[in-house]
Design a protein around this motif. Structure first.
Motif, short mmCIF file in Angstrom:
data_model
loop_
_atom_site.label_atom_id
_atom_site.label_comp_id
_atom_site.label_asym_id
_atom_site.label_seq_id
_atom_site.Cartn_x
_atom_site.Cartn_y
_atom_site.Cartn_z
N ALA A 64 0.81 -1.11 -0.05
CA ALA A 64 -0.06 0.03 -0.01
C ALA A 64 0.82 1.17 -0.09
O ALA A 64 0.42 2.41 -0.79
CB ALA A 64 -0.81 0.11 1.16
N GLU A 65 1.97 1.17 0.65
CA GLU A 65 2.86 2.46 0.98
C GLU A 65 3.40 2.57 -0.57
O GLU A 65 3.66 3.69 -0.83
CB GLU A 65 3.91 2.19 1.70
CG GLU A 65 4.67 3.35 2.07
CD GLU A 65 5.60 3.25 3.25
OE1 GLU A 65 6.20 4.25 3.67
OE2 GLU A 65 5.85 2.21 3.74
N LYS A 66 3.71 1.57 -1.42
CA LYS A 66 4.28 1.77 -2.50
C LYS A 66 3.31 2.44 -3.54
O LYS A 66 3.83 3.32 -4.32
CB LYS A 66 4.62 0.38 -2.99
CG LYS A 66 5.51 0.30 -4.29
CD LYS A 66 6.02 -1.00 -4.69
CE LYS A 66 6.86 -1.08 -6.10
NZ LYS A 66 7.25 -2.41 -6.23
N LEU A 67 2.09 2.09 -3.54
CA LEU A 67 1.17 2.67 -4.14
C LEU A 67 0.96 4.08 -3.85
O LEU A 67 0.55 4.98 -4.70
CB LEU A 67 -0.26 2.02 -4.05
CG LEU A 67 -0.37 0.76 -4.89
CD1 LEU A 67 -1.85 0.26 -4.80
CD2 LEU A 67 -0.22 0.76 -6.57
N THR A 71 2.04 9.74 -4.90
CA THR A 71 1.05 10.69 -4.68
C THR A 71 1.62 11.92 -3.51
O THR A 71 0.71 12.98 -3.48
CB THR A 71 -0.25 9.99 -4.12
OG1 THR A 71 -0.10 9.84 -2.69
CG2 THR A 71 -0.60 8.84 -4.95
N GLY A 72 2.76 11.71 -3.17
CA GLY A 72 3.25 12.57 -2.19
C GLY A 72 2.67 12.27 -0.83
O GLY A 72 2.94 12.79 0.25
N TRP A 73 2.13 11.21 -0.45
CA TRP A 73 1.62 10.61 0.69
C TRP A 73 2.72 10.45 1.53
O TRP A 73 3.99 10.05 1.25
CB TRP A 73 1.06 9.47 0.73
CG TRP A 73 0.42 8.87 1.93
CD1 TRP A 73 -0.68 9.40 2.89
CD2 TRP A 73 1.11 7.80 2.81
NE1 TRP A 73 -0.85 8.61 3.74
CE2 TRP A 73 0.21 7.66 3.95
CE3 TRP A 73 2.16 7.03 2.68
CZ2 TRP A 73 0.43 6.76 5.00
CZ3 TRP A 73 2.31 6.11 3.51
CH2 TRP A 73 1.50 5.78 4.83
N LEU A 92 -5.95 4.73 5.21
CA LEU A 92 -6.96 4.11 4.47
C LEU A 92 -7.66 5.08 3.54
O LEU A 92 -7.98 4.18 2.41
CB LEU A 92 -7.96 3.17 5.65
CG LEU A 92 -7.25 2.41 6.52
CD1 LEU A 92 -8.04 1.98 7.77
CD2 LEU A 92 -6.48 1.33 5.84
N GLN A 93 -8.21 6.08 3.77
CA GLN A 93 -8.90 6.81 3.14
C GLN A 93 -7.90 6.96 1.55
O GLN A 93 -8.10 7.14 0.41
CB GLN A 93 -9.37 8.12 3.43
CG GLN A 93 -10.26 8.91 2.48
CD GLN A 93 -11.32 8.18 1.97
OE1 GLN A 93 -12.23 7.86 2.98
NE2 GLN A 93 -11.71 7.85 0.73
N PRO A 94 -6.61 7.55 2.05
CA PRO A 94 -5.73 8.02 0.77
C PRO A 94 -5.51 6.86 0.07
O PRO A 94 -5.42 6.87 -1.27
CB PRO A 94 -4.50 8.48 1.44
CG PRO A 94 -5.24 9.14 2.84
CD PRO A 94 -6.26 8.21 3.31
N LEU A 95 -5.45 5.46 0.55
CA LEU A 95 -5.10 4.28 -0.45
C LEU A 95 -6.35 4.08 -1.04
O LEU A 95 -6.10 3.46 -2.12
CB LEU A 95 -4.74 3.04 0.85
CG LEU A 95 -4.90 1.69 0.26
CD1 LEU A 95 -3.51 1.73 -0.79
CD2 LEU A 95 -4.46 0.71 1.38
#
Length: 454
Positions: A64-67, A71-73, A92-95
């Motif tokens: 998930a972090e890789k995705l 996005t700049g997350w 979870l919402q950004p994912l």
């Protein structure tokens, strides 16, 4: 129809369901996440006020972090502890946003089967795609096809009852106006008013019960909450392991929960009633709940009851599938021995993946909290490892699917004494740590009138 032409359907857009979609995306496998609620992580949002005992470093799935990275997350500080609300909003919402139209909200799965095959039919069964029936929030019904099904729907909507036999206590449903099955959000003024200055029975012995006791004790120490009292109702006696592993817990925040509950008892904010297996919930003349035990003991009336006795999986919509579930835990048969609380009280579980999670019905997996059935020791990082392995298996990469990539923290609680107090000669000392069962002790227990003996 070739099953391979269809996506993998993931049931539930919670932490593990979204992680499953991230792992499938990373392997270029089409996925579709169906969430019954109106928002992603809808269950997590219902306990937004509760702080997790896992750190951010243990709550973010690597795929998930890789995705999220492009996005700049920015991942929160890994050694800090989020609340449920933080987890939902900051991760979870950004994912889900990155996954985009792979996630559908207001889509409740009502049934899963093989296309054209009920559970009785053998002919060409494994060659058929799965058929998934969905009820949408606007009343529409839909039929979808899937190459595989990953059920990450959790257990949040099916809490266990107060009744000591696993069934609702007599009168429990009728007293629903005075019974909650969640840790109360005492920052909410309406909820705070419900418990402030009142007497509340807390039934349960796990982390949720510890949290509720600690919150009620904190309320009791405020001017507004003066007179707030908790009655801690335990089905077993109090032993050295009742309050968890304390400072020996490798998850310090988890150990601190038990210590906070212990402090609430020692400070007089909570009184413990032991060996009390609820049989009935009656009412006094003012409509207040009165708990009655299987052995006939009756407790003095309370104003509110909080039942935190665990959860159980909803298997109703999977009834046409051939699942291999342990008859006790309702967990996959190969996983059950690793997590059975009748044998294990350490909380350490051997890392497991697709093989332990598989069923006679090939291509269906129960993951996350639901995979544990009624066992209470699940950690988010366990779910991340599960879906990493399952996604690899679906992709045909068995080398990666079989690889162990997780070490779980110990609770610091050992003994394997099981779920029911028994004479010392019958106690099981051969649990995960093979230590003798701790002796029962008296600690801030309720006076005789509370115990029903006066």
């Amino acid at each position: 129809m070739s099953a391979q032409q269809f996506p993998v359907v993931v049931i539930g857009a919670g932490p593990v369901g979204l992680a499953a979609a991230a792992h499938l995306t990373g392997r270029d496998i089409e996925s579709l996440v169906l969430e019954a609620g109106g928002a992603v992580a809808s269950a997590v949002r219902e306990w937004a006020h509760v702080r997790l005992f896992s750190t951010w470093g243990e709550l973010v799935d690597p795929a998930a972090e890789k995705l999220l990275a492009p996005t700049g997350w920015v991942r929160p500080a890994p050694d800090t502890y989020p609340s449920g609300g933080d987890w939902a909003e900051r991760y979870l919402q950004p994912l889900a946003d990155v996954l985009g139209d792979r996630v559908r909200l207001g889509a409740r799965v009502t049934g899963v089967s093989r296309a054209g095959r009920d559970r009785l039919v053998d002919a060409d069964r494994a060659d058929q795609p799965f058929v998934v029936h969905v009820a949408h929030a606007d009343g529409r019904e839909e039929r979808l096809f899937a190459r595989a099904v990953i059920d990450a729907s959790g257990t949040w909507t099916t809490p266990s009852p107060a009744g000591g036999s696993g069934l609702p206590a007599l009168g429990e449903k009728a007293a629903a106006d005075r019974i909650a099955h969640r840790v109360p959000d005492l920052e909410d003024p309406a909820v705070r008013a419900r418990y402030a200055g009142r007497r509340t029975a807390v039934i349960g012995s796990g982390a949720s019960a510890f949290t509720a006791l600690a919150h009620l004790a904190a309320l009791a120490e405020t001017d507004e909450g003066a007179g707030t009292k908790a009655l801690w109702v335990l089905r077993r006696g109090i032993s050295g392991s009742t309050f968890g592993g304390g400072e020996a817990d490798e998850l310090p925040a988890r150990g601190a929960l038990g210590l906070a509950a212990k402090a609430a008892v020692e400070a007089g904010h909570a009184a413990a009633v032991t060996g009390f297996r609820t049989e009935a919930v009656e009412r006094d003349g003012d409509g207040r709940p009165v708990l009655v035990a299987e052995d006939g003991r009756r407790l003095d009336a309370v104003d509110e009851v909080i039942v935190l006795t665990g959860f159980r999986p909803d298997l109703s919509f999977l009834s046409e599938l051939r699942l291999g579930l342990d008859e006790r835990l309702q967990a996959p048969v190969a996983l059950a021995p690793l997590i059975d609380p009748n044998q294990h009280s350490c909380g350490t579980v051997y890392p497991h993946g697709h093989r332990e999670l598989s069923h006679p019905e090939q291509g269906v997996y129960l993951v996350g909290m639901k995979s544990y059935g009624r066992a209470p020791t699940f950690l988010a990082m366990t779910g991340h490892e599960q879906v990493r392995s399952v996604a690899a298996a679906i992709a045909g990469d068995l080398e990666a699917a079989d690889r162990v990539e997780l070490t779980l923290p110990e609770t610091g609680v050992c003994g394997g004494a099981g779920l029911f107090d028994a004479p010392e000669s019958e106690q099981n000392g051969g649990g995960c740590c093979a230590a003798p069962a701790p002796a029962l002790v008296q600690l801030g227990t309720a006076p005789a009138t509370e115990q029903g003996r006066g």
